[in-house]
Design a protein around this motif. Structure first.
Motif, PDB file in Angstrom:
ATOM      1  N   LYS A  55       0.839  -1.205   0.041  1.00  0.00           N
ATOM      2  CA  LYS A  55       0.194   0.133  -0.011  1.00  0.00           C
ATOM      3  C   LYS A  55       0.782   1.178  -0.090  1.00  0.00           C
ATOM      4  CE  LYS A  55      -3.976  -2.199   2.500  1.00  0.00           C
ATOM      5  NZ  LYS A  55      -4.965  -2.154   3.547  1.00  0.00           N
ATOM      6  N   LYS A  56       2.021   1.193   0.550  1.00  0.00           N
ATOM      7  CA  LYS A  56       2.866   2.300   0.741  1.00  0.00           C
ATOM      8  C   LYS A  56       4.148   2.134  -0.137  1.00  0.00           C
ATOM      9  CE  LYS A  56       1.441   3.607   5.228  1.00  0.00           C
ATOM     10  NZ  LYS A  56       1.706   3.980   6.900  1.00  0.00           N
ATOM     11  N   ARG A  57       4.795   3.244  -0.572  1.00  0.00           N
ATOM     12  CA  ARG A  57       5.786   2.994  -1.330  1.00  0.00           C
ATOM     13  C   ARG A  57       7.001   2.968  -0.529  1.00  0.00           C
ATOM     14  NH1 ARG A  57       7.749   2.571  -6.614  1.00  0.00           N
ATOM     15  NH2 ARG A  57      10.017   3.189  -6.717  1.00  0.00           N
ATOM     16  N   GLU A  58       6.765   3.176   0.906  1.00  0.00           N
ATOM     17  CA  GLU A  58       8.337   3.153   1.611  1.00  0.00           C
ATOM     18  C   GLU A  58       8.171   1.761   1.973  1.00  0.00           C
ATOM     19  OE1 GLU A  58       5.568   5.185   2.088  1.00  0.00           O
ATOM     20  OE2 GLU A  58       6.757   7.209   1.832  1.00  0.00           O
ATOM     21  N   PHE A  60       7.176  -0.873   0.179  1.00  0.00           N
ATOM     22  CA  PHE A  60       8.021  -1.557  -1.162  1.00  0.00           C
ATOM     23  C   PHE A  60       9.463  -1.266  -1.126  1.00  0.00           C
ATOM     24  CE2 PHE A  60       8.890  -1.135  -5.730  1.00  0.00           C
ATOM     25  CZ  PHE A  60       9.069  -2.472  -5.920  1.00  0.00           C
ATOM     26  N   GLU A  61      10.003  -0.207  -0.662  1.00  0.00           N
ATOM     27  CA  GLU A  61      11.215   0.180  -0.886  1.00  0.00           C
ATOM     28  C   GLU A  61      12.034  -0.682   0.171  1.00  0.00           C
ATOM     29  OE1 GLU A  61      11.422   4.326  -0.732  1.00  0.00           O
ATOM     30  OE2 GLU A  61      11.021   4.856  -2.794  1.00  0.00           O
ATOM     31  N   SER A  80       2.665  -2.306  -6.654  1.00  0.00           N
ATOM     32  CA  SER A  80       1.245  -2.759  -7.006  1.00  0.00           C
ATOM     33  C   SER A  80       1.062  -3.871  -7.869  1.00  0.00           C
ATOM     34  CB  SER A  80       0.450  -1.682  -7.435  1.00  0.00           C
ATOM     35  OG  SER A  80       0.866  -0.867  -8.286  1.00  0.00           O
ATOM     36  N   SER A  81       2.313  -4.116  -8.663  1.00  0.00           N
ATOM     37  CA  SER A  81       2.073  -5.353  -9.734  1.00  0.00           C
ATOM     38  C   SER A  81       1.932  -6.717  -8.985  1.00  0.00           C
ATOM     39  CB  SER A  81       3.473  -5.164 -10.495  1.00  0.00           C
ATOM     40  OG  SER A  81       4.756  -5.766  -9.492  1.00  0.00           O
ATOM     41  N   GLY A  82       2.477  -6.966  -7.986  1.00  0.00           N
ATOM     42  CA  GLY A  82       2.278  -8.073  -7.312  1.00  0.00           C
ATOM     43  C   GLY A  82       3.604  -8.931  -7.518  1.00  0.00           C
TER      44      GLY A  82
END
Length: 210
Positions: A55-58, A60-61, A80-82
């Motif tokens: 949900k959050k870019r952070e 993911f990073e 969001s690609s999975g």
């Protein structure tokens, strides 16, 4: 170079990507309908994949950084690609990106949940179309109802074939529109079943190894 393929098994997909690397094609990007490669010197690459959304870019990073600290380069994938793809960058590192079987099996569970959610999202749409008579489920039992020409099926000879051939393209279009939602729901449920089956198989393999 682009390749169009679809996999429901992560291990098979990883093996294929590694084989492409040995043939001299470096995997660069996963698209909606396939894969993109660039010519490069053949190598015995180790590519692994995960399925995870954020949900959050952070978050993911942090996820990518965790793998990089363990010797794995993130090749492609967004928050969001999975689908997330990693290439082994540290030759001394582990051959697996997962620390245990549960983590490896979890990607199939998340993938199954995604396909099931997609199927469920189309069910209310289908129900609304049926309730408003926009879709007639009866065509599955009586395809002739797709043809609107009065008395078409009572005609003979050339008159029948003129009417039949003229209206068939329109009938196919109507049939496609009426069937697309049921087909999509069944397809997504099938993919969810396949992923869940693989999840259970991975869990069973874990028990067998004990």
């Amino acid at each position: 170079m682009k390749k169009y393929k679809f996999f429901t098994n992560f291990d098979e997909e990883e093996n294929w990507l590694n084989d492409m690397a040995r043939q001299g094609y470096r995997f660069t990007k996963k698209t909606s309908f396939g894969y993109e490669f660039e010519p490069e010197k053949p190598e015995n690459a180790t590519i692994k994949m995960d399925y995870r959304t954020f949900k959050k870019r952070e978050d993911f990073e942090d996820y990518c950084a965790l793998f990089e600290d363990s010797g794995w380069e993130h090749i492609t994938g967004t928050k969001s690609s999975g689908y997330q793809y990693f290439k082994k960058a540290d030759k001394q590192g582990s051959e697996e990106i997962f620390s245990d079987v549960d983590s490896k099996a979890g990607r199939y569970k998340r993938l199954s949940d995604m396909w099931a959610a997609l199927a469920c999202s189309f069910i209310p749409i289908l129900a609304a179309l049926i309730s408003t008579d926009a879709i007639d489920p009866g065509v599955l039992l009586d395809p002739k109802s797709l043809y609107y020409t009065p008395g078409l099926w009572d005609l003979n000879g050339a008159a029948f074939w003129r009417g039949f051939l003229f209206e068939t393209p329109f009938s196919l279009f109507r049939g496609f529109f009426w069937l697309i939602f049921p087909v999509m729901i069944m397809t997504y449920l099938y993919f969810a079943f396949k992923a869940n089956k693989q999840y259970k198989k991975t869990q069973e393999d874990k028990i067998t190894r004990k």
